[in-house]
Design a protein around this motif. Structure first.
Motif, PDB file in Angstrom:
ATOM      1  N   SER A 232      34.321  37.382  47.566  1.00  0.00           N
ATOM      2  CA  SER A 232      35.674  37.930  47.717  1.00  0.00           C
ATOM      3  C   SER A 232      36.664  36.921  48.289  1.00  0.00           C
ATOM      4  O   SER A 232      37.867  37.063  48.086  1.00  0.00           O
ATOM      5  CB  SER A 232      35.642  39.162  48.627  1.00  0.00           C
TER       6      SER A 232
ATOM      7  N   ARG B 240      36.895  49.386  46.754  1.00  0.00           N
ATOM      8  CA  ARG B 240      36.546  47.967  46.565  1.00  0.00           C
ATOM      9  C   ARG B 240      35.077  47.719  46.878  1.00  0.00           C
ATOM     10  O   ARG B 240      34.536  46.655  46.553  1.00  0.00           O
ATOM     11  CB  ARG B 240      37.442  47.077  47.433  1.00  0.00           C
TER      12      ARG B 240
ATOM     13  N   ALA C 288      32.770  48.819  45.300  1.00  0.00           N
ATOM     14  CA  ALA C 288      32.120  48.608  43.999  1.00  0.00           C
ATOM     15  C   ALA C 288      32.089  47.123  43.639  1.00  0.00           C
ATOM     16  O   ALA C 288      31.128  46.641  43.027  1.00  0.00           O
ATOM     17  CB  ALA C 288      32.856  49.396  42.919  1.00  0.00           C
ATOM     18  N   GLU C 289      33.144  46.398  44.022  1.00  0.00           N
ATOM     19  CA  GLU C 289      33.182  44.962  43.723  1.00  0.00           C
ATOM     20  C   GLU C 289      32.091  44.226  44.494  1.00  0.00           C
ATOM     21  O   GLU C 289      31.386  43.365  43.953  1.00  0.00           O
ATOM     22  CB  GLU C 289      34.561  44.384  44.077  1.00  0.00           C
TER      23      GLU C 289
ATOM     24  N   TYR D 230      28.683  44.965  43.028  1.00  0.00           N
ATOM     25  CA  TYR D 230      28.426  44.138  41.846  1.00  0.00           C
ATOM     26  C   TYR D 230      28.042  42.712  42.264  1.00  0.00           C
ATOM     27  O   TYR D 230      27.045  42.160  41.779  1.00  0.00           O
ATOM     28  CB  TYR D 230      29.676  44.116  40.953  1.00  0.00           C
TER      29      TYR D 230
ATOM     30  N   LYS E  85      31.363  51.256  37.637  1.00  0.00           N
ATOM     31  CA  LYS E  85      32.246  51.540  38.775  1.00  0.00           C
ATOM     32  C   LYS E  85      33.449  50.602  38.776  1.00  0.00           C
ATOM     33  O   LYS E  85      34.585  51.009  39.027  1.00  0.00           O
ATOM     34  CB  LYS E  85      31.493  51.357  40.095  1.00  0.00           C
ATOM     35  N   ILE E  86      33.191  49.313  38.500  1.00  0.00           N
ATOM     36  CA  ILE E  86      34.291  48.342  38.497  1.00  0.00           C
ATOM     37  C   ILE E  86      35.217  48.590  37.311  1.00  0.00           C
ATOM     38  O   ILE E  86      36.442  48.457  37.434  1.00  0.00           O
ATOM     39  CB  ILE E  86      33.745  46.909  38.472  1.00  0.00           C
TER      40      ILE E  86
ATOM     41  N   ASN F 180      38.529  48.637  39.194  1.00  0.00           N
ATOM     42  CA  ASN F 180      39.319  47.405  39.133  1.00  0.00           C
ATOM     43  C   ASN F 180      38.808  46.508  38.013  1.00  0.00           C
ATOM     44  O   ASN F 180      38.142  45.505  38.272  1.00  0.00           O
ATOM     45  CB  ASN F 180      39.243  46.673  40.480  1.00  0.00           C
TER      46      ASN F 180
ATOM     47  N   TYR G 279      38.645  42.667  37.993  1.00  0.00           N
ATOM     48  CA  TYR G 279      37.804  41.915  38.930  1.00  0.00           C
ATOM     49  C   TYR G 279      36.893  40.931  38.218  1.00  0.00           C
ATOM     50  O   TYR G 279      36.577  39.873  38.754  1.00  0.00           O
ATOM     51  CB  TYR G 279      36.954  42.880  39.771  1.00  0.00           C
TER      52      TYR G 279
END
Lengths: 347, 120
Positions: free
Chosen positions: A260, A334, A336-337, A340, B107-108, B112, B115
């Motif tokens: 991030s 966020r 979720a980011e 991932y 989910k992303i 978003n 991303y």
């Protein structure tokens, strides 16, 4: 006695009075406050910038960081005594001083602000010229010379403040690696939202705990691109020590590698500006000894998971009603980011 | 669900467009920032209304394969989380990871989608 805002004055007017009185104690009477402006919109801290102008014309650019006047209680979690790992403002200011004395680049903290009926507690620091916004550090031409040096420099700086004698540190909470894992897992559990992706991360870390190493020292706690000050020559300040605690210090190096903070420059693992080997060369040159990249990787995985939990905390700060905020609600998603990112790191 | 047009999705879209086109250009500072956040949040709702059902069905199907039984989505997700924690899924690590990655991608895609696009 709680500090209170005088309804007849603006926050800046009341603070200017406090500052004039405090600066008179340090510099003698007659200091004028110019350009007083609040920098951060954050709800948890207030940061103010201003110049103290002395009667002889001498100008001192300063920053004040203090607890917010309309302070919300820190969020608490079931089963987590004391809540999040964090220090108060007096401790934070003291850490700037200790880190500077240990040879890390930090702004000088010349004096403190005690809590009274007009103000919350805080500390002052010299305002340095430089850029703290991660995106600009990675993008703007002014930092083109600085960028290739930063990974080494952040490693070097971390080694310096990790070396601070623990007997010199103010009291603060501390957790070894397994305790820190449990800390964040208990926070996650307190939300009663089962999360298979983060469970997989916790399991992966739990099974590889020996990879964490057994160092134990001061952690900055939020050492990332975004909390460092950079000028044309490179790193000139390590900022924002409010998440400091005792723990495995390689956690700071792993946190610097979380995706991030790369702002899209993903090929540069360290802050979007460098490689792990450069950071570890700097760490060794700063006296931190040789670090196995596998340790950094463990803490990068941990950091990615931790950032996910921190996103959940902000989301649930909104959901649970401590602070209703569309921004916090959005940050909750966020997670979720980071989930991932976390799963990409695991096998 | 008795309803006329505009549908719920069309109403959310209308509010998002109002915030983006009429509010955002006329405010500044913190309010402008929060307006952009609100616009993005409504876009999540729109994407969820359009794609969420199919994603749920696919996720449930994967969970049935992994856990070898049937159940509703929330209960199956809870069971998977618990099984990962206790180590019961350790011998299916690769299959679990595939499932979790696909779920995170979905989910992303809702929260978003930008991303995953390289920026700079």
């Amino acid at each position: 006695m709680e500090a209170a805002q005088d309804p007849g004055k603006t926050a800046a007017e009341q603070l200017a009075e406090v500052l004039r009185d405090r600066l008179a104690e340090e510099y003698g009477p007659g200091a004028e406050i110019e350009g007083l402006v609040r920098l951060s919109g954050g709800a948890s801290r207030e940061t103010w910038s201003f110049d103290a102008v002395m009667p002889d014309g001498a100008r001192r650019p300063l920053i004040l960081k203090r607890d917010p006047m309309d302070r919300q209680a820190d969020k608490q979690f079931d089963g987590v005594p004391g809540g999040r790992l964090a220090v108060d403002r007096l401790t934070e200011g003291r850490l700037f001083q200790l880190a500077g004395a240990a040879g890390a680049p930090v702004p000088t903290v010349p004096f403190f602000l005690a809590k009274d009926q007009r103000t919350t507690a805080g500390f002052f620091s010299h305002r340095l010229a430089g850029e703290a916004l991660g995106r600009r550090i990675l993008r703007e031409d002014a930092y083109a010379q600085a960028r290739p040096r930063l990974a080494f420099q952040v490693g070097h700086a971390a080694a310096r403040f990790h070396a601070i004698d623990r007997d010199l540190l103010p009291p603060m909470r501390g957790l070894p690696a397994d305790g820190e894992l449990l800390h964040y897992r208990t926070i996650m559990d307190s939300f009663h939202q089962p999360h298979a992706g983060f469970e997989y991360g916790f399991r992966w870390l739990q099974e590889r705990l020996e990879q964490a190493g057994d160092r134990y020292a001061l952690n900055h706690g939020d050492f990332r691109n975004g909390n460092i000050l950079v000028n044309g020559d490179g790193l000139c300040g390590v900022l924002d020590w409010e998440s400091a605690h005792l723990g495995n210090p390689i956690s700071d190096l792993g946190w610097m590698c979380v995706r991030s903070w790369r702002y899209g420059y993903h090929d540069k693992v360290v802050g979007g500006f460098g490689d792990v080997s450069e950071m570890l060369d700097g760490y060794e040159a700063g006296g931190g000894g040789r670090v196995d990249p596998a340790e950094v990787y463990f803490w990068q995985v941990f950091g990615t998971l931790r950032w996910g939990i921190l996103c959940m905390i902000l989301g649930f700060t909104h959901i649970d009603g401590e602070q209703r905020s569309v921004e916090y609600a959005a940050i909750g998603r966020r997670a979720a980011e980071t989930e991932y990112d976390l799963l990409q790191l695991l096998d | 669900m008795p309803t006329d047009r505009p549908t719920a999705a069309e109403l959310v879209e209308a509010v998002r467009e109002f915030l983006a086109d009429h509010v955002a250009p006329n405010v500044e500072g913190q309010l402008a920032f929060h307006t952009r956040v609100a616009v993005n949040a409504l876009a999540i709702v729109e994407r969820t209304m359009a794609q969420g059902g199919a994603m749920d069905a696919a996720e449930l199907s994967r969970l049935k394969d992994l856990l070898g039984r049937d159940g509703d989505l929330a209960e199956m997700n809870e069971a998977l989380a618990r099984a990962i924690r206790t180590g019961e899924m350790d011998d299916q690590g690769a299959a679990v990871l595939d499932h979790l990655r696909q779920t995170a991608l979905d989910k992303i895609a809702l929260a978003n989608p930008r991303y995953l696009t390289p920026r700079g």
